[in-house]
Design a protein around this motif. Structure first.
Motif, mmCIF file in Angstrom:
data_model
loop_
_atom_site.group_PDB
_atom_site.id
_atom_site.type_symbol
_atom_site.label_atom_id
_atom_site.label_comp_id
_atom_site.label_asym_id
_atom_site.label_seq_id
_atom_site.Cartn_x
_atom_site.Cartn_y
_atom_site.Cartn_z
ATOM 1 N N UNK A 180 4.424 17.046 -19.867
ATOM 2 C CA UNK A 180 2.988 16.716 -19.943
ATOM 3 C C UNK A 180 2.150 17.712 -19.148
ATOM 4 N N UNK A 181 2.616 18.030 -17.922
ATOM 5 C CA UNK A 181 1.847 18.947 -17.079
ATOM 6 C C UNK A 181 1.770 20.335 -17.696
ATOM 7 N N UNK A 212 0.842 -1.222 0.000
ATOM 8 C CA UNK A 212 0.000 0.000 0.000
ATOM 9 C C UNK A 212 0.863 1.253 0.000
ATOM 10 N N UNK A 213 1.941 1.244 0.779
ATOM 11 C CA UNK A 213 2.770 2.441 0.942
ATOM 12 C C UNK A 213 3.414 2.864 -0.371
ATOM 13 N N UNK A 214 3.819 1.926 -1.181
ATOM 14 C CA UNK A 214 4.577 2.245 -2.393
ATOM 15 C C UNK A 214 3.790 1.987 -3.676
ATOM 16 N N UNK A 215 2.478 1.833 -3.573
ATOM 17 C CA UNK A 215 1.702 1.429 -4.747
ATOM 18 C C UNK A 215 1.130 2.600 -5.531
ATOM 19 N N UNK A 216 1.557 3.820 -5.235
ATOM 20 C CA UNK A 216 1.021 4.955 -5.990
ATOM 21 C C UNK A 216 2.105 6.008 -6.166
ATOM 22 N N UNK A 217 1.935 6.802 -7.219
ATOM 23 C CA UNK A 217 2.823 7.915 -7.519
ATOM 24 C C UNK A 217 1.985 9.183 -7.595
ATOM 25 N N UNK A 218 2.567 10.290 -7.179
ATOM 26 C CA UNK A 218 1.861 11.556 -7.266
ATOM 27 C C UNK A 218 1.852 12.060 -8.701
ATOM 28 N N UNK A 265 4.774 6.708 -21.924
ATOM 29 C CA UNK A 265 4.641 7.577 -20.757
ATOM 30 C C UNK A 265 3.586 8.652 -21.002
ATOM 31 N N UNK A 266 3.677 9.301 -22.148
ATOM 32 C CA UNK A 266 2.731 10.390 -22.461
ATOM 33 C C UNK A 266 1.305 9.859 -22.480
ATOM 34 N N UNK A 267 1.098 8.725 -23.107
ATOM 35 C CA UNK A 267 -0.254 8.180 -23.194
ATOM 36 C C UNK A 267 -0.786 7.795 -21.818
ATOM 37 N N UNK A 268 0.052 7.151 -20.999
ATOM 38 C CA UNK A 268 -0.406 6.756 -19.662
ATOM 39 C C UNK A 268 -0.632 7.973 -18.779
ATOM 40 N N UNK A 269 0.232 8.970 -18.920
ATOM 41 C CA UNK A 269 0.084 10.185 -18.114
ATOM 42 C C UNK A 269 -1.260 10.848 -18.395
ATOM 43 N N UNK A 270 -1.580 11.013 -19.654
ATOM 44 C CA UNK A 270 -2.833 11.684 -20.009
ATOM 45 C C UNK A 270 -4.044 10.839 -19.616
ATOM 46 N N UNK A 271 -3.915 9.512 -19.696
ATOM 47 C CA UNK A 271 -5.021 8.661 -19.267
ATOM 48 C C UNK A 271 -5.249 8.781 -17.766
ATOM 49 N N UNK A 272 -4.153 8.706 -16.994
ATOM 50 C CA UNK A 272 -4.282 8.800 -15.538
ATOM 51 C C UNK A 272 -4.779 10.169 -15.102
ATOM 52 N N UNK A 273 -4.378 11.218 -15.822
ATOM 53 C CA UNK A 273 -4.786 12.578 -15.469
ATOM 54 C C UNK A 273 -6.146 12.950 -16.044
ATOM 55 N N UNK A 274 -6.756 11.996 -16.782
ATOM 56 C CA UNK A 274 -8.062 12.243 -17.395
ATOM 57 C C UNK A 274 -8.031 13.492 -18.264
ATOM 58 N N UNK A 275 -6.918 13.658 -18.993
ATOM 59 C CA UNK A 275 -6.775 14.788 -19.912
ATOM 60 C C UNK A 275 -7.482 14.465 -21.220
ATOM 61 N N UNK A 289 -7.760 12.322 -6.322
ATOM 62 C CA UNK A 289 -7.274 11.795 -7.607
ATOM 63 C C UNK A 289 -5.891 12.318 -7.948
ATOM 64 N N UNK A 290 -5.165 12.798 -6.949
ATOM 65 C CA UNK A 290 -3.855 13.378 -7.222
ATOM 66 C C UNK A 290 -2.741 12.336 -7.231
ATOM 67 N N UNK A 291 -3.102 11.076 -7.114
ATOM 68 C CA UNK A 291 -2.074 10.034 -7.131
ATOM 69 C C UNK A 291 -2.443 8.982 -8.163
ATOM 70 N N UNK A 292 -1.412 8.500 -8.847
ATOM 71 C CA UNK A 292 -1.588 7.410 -9.802
ATOM 72 C C UNK A 292 -1.468 6.079 -9.082
ATOM 73 N N UNK A 293 -2.216 5.071 -9.522
ATOM 74 C CA UNK A 293 -1.834 3.702 -9.161
ATOM 75 C C UNK A 293 -0.497 3.384 -9.850
ATOM 76 N N UNK A 294 0.410 2.807 -9.123
ATOM 77 C CA UNK A 294 1.726 2.502 -9.690
ATOM 78 C C UNK A 294 1.611 1.597 -10.915
ATOM 79 N N UNK A 295 0.652 0.661 -10.883
ATOM 80 C CA UNK A 295 0.491 -0.254 -12.012
ATOM 81 C C UNK A 295 0.182 0.497 -13.298
ATOM 82 N N UNK A 296 -0.593 1.583 -13.206
ATOM 83 C CA UNK A 296 -0.948 2.345 -14.396
ATOM 84 C C UNK A 296 0.148 3.332 -14.775
#
Length: 986
Positions: free
Chosen positions: A452-453, A201-207, A410-420, A217-224
């Motif tokens: 991306x940001x 749980x502690x390491x399973x997400x990235x900001x 990376x770009x595609x996953x970033x935009x998907x996770x950020x719901x851009x 929703x400010x954190x990504x699941x690490x898997x994604x």
């Protein structure tokens, strides 16, 4: 399973008879007389039993028609029926390739069985709706296939037998586990489960960095969020070698596979290259049990040494976590003692240089005390010397910059996770493809995230330089974000915030640290507040610190009483501002040879006024060290305005470093950017060593401008240079580099094809290549590749997916073949009659010896097989110069006709059948190397005279008795006697 979700409402009376046509019935019984029944044995098209390809397609067409005819909303757009039917036929055909038994398939269930079937089939290549419809049809078919198995009379009996076997195996494994891992009272097991759950749980997400997102929703699941990166390392075993005797060719592997082959790894990577994220990934994988049965300990050195204290003993590994005082006494030591620990030590570069040797001693002591565990240690590239951990048997690797494929992912996953918006990702990818300066920045996850940001925040408008990128990111984080959201909070302009933050940054840089106590940070802010009155709008130093920590996103608190910048890049950028404001240019250049100050100096040049830039660059040149001169040259790209004479003097100083004297110097030079391409060696006149250094430097620029330069080396005859050119493929656009460099290299021996993207990029070679096919290349891409090209050599290793080699039919130029560790390979008939001259075969497929007998041009053979082999089986036209055989029996009858044989190794199991065998060997008058078992020595000395022999290698002997060595010396006066203790791997 809900087939109706895709509009499939077919009754069993309709589907059942159709599916039943796929399968044939078997006899009665439990299936014990031969082997468990495999699914492939049931299908109707195996050995032409019933169905052919046309019948299978007609069956798929009917299934699609029936599904579309069912009542309800149409699930498939018009015009896509044929595509779905073709894909369904291909998927159902893959039943013939599954090695599952019927019992195993039923245990999986219809959904998992359908996933296994789809994985064995080619990708359907359908639209999203069509693929969903196809997948639901496959699941429906699998449901009826499993029902067919359960209705067979043999199924119940076979199931009972399988359950009995599994019960016996389970009992044996539990007994062994209890023996190996004794537990006194069960507390270790209970705590360990809790700890692993905490780590996961502690390491399973990235900001998600730098975006306005909804709460929660400010954190990504690490898997994604995680994008697999590559590391450069030498091969884990015998690698592809040039036929001219060169060493193993280097190749890359994915970073998460590192600890599979190496138990101790030192990973080097630049700032923002993904080292910490990789550690999170490995920790979570281990905690979930997917990385092996290891207990992960994440040990960030910057946190462990923030007060200058000693590094922790095992009992303190959990210090700073909520579970620190809950572990059973001695639990950490027991985990280490049993060799079950995965120790992830992050950031050797983030502790002062003076403390790094103490850290090394700490590591060495732990490894000596607990030798059986796995280690991954991370550092910036130049923070520690190359042999820093060589004495502890560490393998050194380096994180490779993100290539085009990784950046795209990376770009595609970033935009998907950020719901851009979807179009934002496409616009950004277009910009990265058309703007080289921007693409050069996107070489690691940190900078990709910033780009991306900013792209999303600025609605498609991006800065083009590193300074501008950081300045824009700071503006977004410090000023624009909260203001544009209309938050009801005290407003503080951007500049006062920068003035305070740069004080913190410069203190950290001067003290060689990346983190400080919260009290220290507040004290520094308090000292600066009188000079920055505008900051009073936020309150006292405590309130200002809380604002920086909670609102800006630039600081983070790894523990409740410490603080650090979210990334070292911002610390260096702001520290450079502070140095300029304080007039500390001498202090900057005085640290030119300190890797911790390198980016600070570059950013000072980028932000300084012309006079300050001049002073910094001139001081760097005056120091005269390689690093300071290279740093001066690297800073030119940040100096928008500079005295032309000084610029010329800097370029002249760099000329003295050319050509570089080592690969590391070449890479360091290349990191200064594409300007270095103008100073590298001329490919038309460069010596081999100069060319190797130039290629290494050009590869480090990561600029598309380097591709035309590298292409000018394509005619160089050096195998080592060709290997270096091929190794750079993943750093540039896959198709462009393939077209400009790979396909036109002269004699491209052992070109490594790592993935489907590289395989699909190859079409027309100027010279026949020798290919080393990576494990990630799919069967589909492999078949298509060999349908387009001819090859002169091929290496296939560790390909568990290969069952046959049909894709090699028609390879009329294949003369070098290397196949090993392909455990499921059973059909080698496609190799028959190929013009193979050099073969290395570690294959246990039936029919292999008959295939070898068809090779009329064979010159070198290394054979590892489980069947007896005879030299009489060689083709009449074969004329060997090298033979290495490791089989249960070796018949040397007829070997004497190979008069040119130079190297002979008969394996450790060979025994002569009689004097005739010795006579065959005696006929090899040109033999220079012979390897035989020690038990055959008496016969060798009695019957064989080989004046040409230069090396006699003996299995098992570490040293020879003096008398025996003297006798051998008399019989073979020109030969060196060497022990041969390595048994060939089976």
């Amino acid at each position: 399973m809900d087939a109706t979700a895709a509009g499939i409402r077919l009754a069993s009376a309709v589907v059942g008879p159709l599916i039943k046509k796929l399968l044939r019935t078997e006899g009665e019984g439990a299936g014990l007389v031969d082997r468990p029944q495999r699914i492939s044995s049931y299908v109707s098209w195996r050995e032409k039993r019933g169905l052919d390809a046309a019948d299978l397609r007609r069956l798929a067409d009917r299934l699609v028609r029936e599904a579309l005819r069912a009542p309800g909303e149409r699930p498939l757009p018009p015009g896509e029926e044929a595509g779905v039917a073709a894909a369904l036929a291909a998927t159902l055909h893959s039943l013939g390739d599954l090695t599952l038994s019927d019992v195993e398939a039923v245990r999986l269930g219809p959904e998992a069985f359908a996933r296994r079937l789809r994985a064995a089939a080619p990708h359907p290549g359908l639209s999203r709706d069509a693929e969903l419809f196809h997948d639901r049809l496959v699941e429906l078919a699998c449901l009826h296939i499993l029902n067919f198995f359960t209705q067979r009379s043999t199924f119940v009996a076979a199931t009972l037998v399988e359950q009995s076997r599994l019960h016996a195996e389970t009992i044996a494994k539990v007994d062994e586990l209890l023996t190996r891992l004794p537990r006194q009272d069960g507390r270790d097991t209970a705590f360990e489960e809790r700890y692993l759950s905490y780590v996961a749980r502690r390491h399973s997400s990235l900001t998600i960095f730098g975006l306005d997102l909804e709460p929660g929703s400010s954190r990504w699941p690490l898997d994604a969020a995680y994008v697999s990166l590559e590391v450069s390392r030498p091969p884990a075993g015998p690698g592809p070698e040039t036929r001219t005797g060169g060493g193993p060719a280097p190749y890359s592997v994915s970073a998460e596979e590192l600890l599979t082959d190496h138990h101790r790894v030192l990973l080097r990577g630049d700032a923002g290259s993904g080292k910490t994220t990789l550690i999170q990934w490995l920790a979570v994988s281990a905690a979930r049990g997917t990385g092996g049965a290891y207990v992960p300990y994440v040990l960030p050195l910057r946190t462990l040494t923030r007060h200058g204290e000693r590094l922790p003993a095992p009992r303190d590994f959990l210090a700073g976590t909520p579970l620190a005082k809950e572990s059973p006494e001695g639990w950490e030591g027991r985990v280490l003692r049993d060799g079950r620990a995965l120790l992830l030590v992050d950031g050797v570069d983030e502790i002062p240089a003076a403390e790094r040797e103490s850290a090394r001693d700490w590591l060495a002591d732990l490894i000596t005390a607990y030798p059986g565990n796995r280690w991954l240690i991370t550092s910036r590239p130049s923070a520690v010397r190359p042999d820093w951990l060589a004495g502890e048997d560490f393998t050194e690797v380096a994180l490779a910059p993100m290539g085009p494929a990784a950046v795209r992912a990376f770009v595609e996953r970033w935009h998907t996770a950020a719901e851009a918006p979807e179009e934002y990702a496409n616009l950004l990818l277009d910009s990265l493809n058309t703007k080289p300066d921007l693409a050069r920045l996107a070489t690691n996850p940190l900078l990709c995230g910033l780009i991306c940001a900013l792209h999303r925040e600025r609605r498609g408008f991006l800065p083009t330089g590193r300074k501008e990128l950081y300045a824009a990111a700071l503006s977004m984080l410090l000023h624009r974000r909260d203001r544009e959201r209309g938050l009801r909070a005290p407003y503080l302009a951007e500049e006062p915030q920068l003035q305070l933050l740069q004080r913190l940054a410069y203190w950290l840089i001067r003290n060689g640290r990346t983190g400080m106590d919260r009290s220290r940070a507040e004290a520094l802010i308090a000292d600066a507040l009188p000079a920055v009155p505008a900051a009073a709008a936020l309150g006292d130093q405590t309130a200002v610190f809380a604002h920086f920590l909670e609102r800006t996103g630039l600081l983070r608190a790894p523990t409740v009483d410490s603080v650090e910048f979210v990334h070292r890049t911002f610390q260096d950028f702001l520290g450079a501002r502070a140095a300029l404001d304080e007039g500390g240019l001498g202090e900057l250049t005085g640290h030119a040879d300190d890797d911790q100050w390198e980016d600070v100096i570059r950013m000072a040049v980028a932000q300084g006024r012309p006079r300050e830039r001049t002073e910094i660059i001139r001081s760097l040149l005056d120091r005269g060290t390689n690093r300071s001169v290279l740093l001066a040259y690297a800073s030119l790209q940040y100096a928008a305005e500079l005295d032309p004479a000084l610029r010329a003097a800097t370029e002249a100083a760099v000329q003295h470093l050319l050509p570089p004297r080592s690969v590391e110097e070449a890479k360091e030079l290349g990191r200064t950017g594409p300007l270095v391409l103008e100073l590298l060696a001329d490919p038309a006149t460069a010596s081999e060593e100069e060319a190797l250094m130039a290629v290494a430097a050009a590869g480090e620029t990561l600029s598309e401008q380097a591709v035309p330069y590298l292409a000018r080396f394509r005619d160089c005859p050096s195998p080592q240079l060709r290997t270096a050119l091929a190794a750079l493929w993943s750093r540039f656009d896959t198709r462009e580099y393939a077209r400009e460099v790979i396909e036109v290299i002269a004699h491209p021996d052992h070109l490594i094809v790592r993935d489907d993207g590289q395989a699909d990029a190859l079409h027309t070679f100027r010279h026949l290549p020798g290919l080393f096919i990576g494990e990630s290349v799919s069967s589909r891409a492999l078949t298509e590749l060999f349908s387009r090209i001819q090859v002169s050599g091929l290496a296939l290793r560790r390909r568990s997916d290969l069952r046959d080699l049909h894709f090699l039919r028609g390879q009329t130029s294949l003369h070098a073949l290397d196949i090993s560790r392909c455990g499921r390979l059973t059909d080698v008939t496609a190799l028959r009659d190929l013009p193979v001259r050099v073969a290395h075969l570690d294959v246990y497929a039936s029919g292999l010896h008959e295939v070898i007998a068809s090779w009329t041009r064979l010159r070198e053979l290394e054979l590892y097989s489980d069947r007896p082999w005879s030299a009489r089986d060689l083709a009449p036209g074969a004329d060997l110069i090298k033979l290495v055989v490791d089989t249960p029996e070796v018949d040397v009858t007829g070997l004497g006709r190979h008069e040119d044989l130079r190297v002979l190794n008969l394996g450790y199991r060979w025994r002569p059948a009689g004097r005739a065998d010795w006579a065959e060997i005696s006929r090899l008058e040109r033999l220079v190397e012979l390897a035989i078992p020690d038990e055959t020595l008496e016969g060798l000395m009695e019957h064989v005279r080989l004046p040409s022999l230069r090396t006699l290698r003996l299995y098992e002997y570490e040293s020879l008795p003096d008398e025996l060595e003297a006798r051998l010396g008399r019989h073979f006066p020109n030969a060196e006697i060497e022990p041969y203790t390595t048994v060939y791997e089976q």
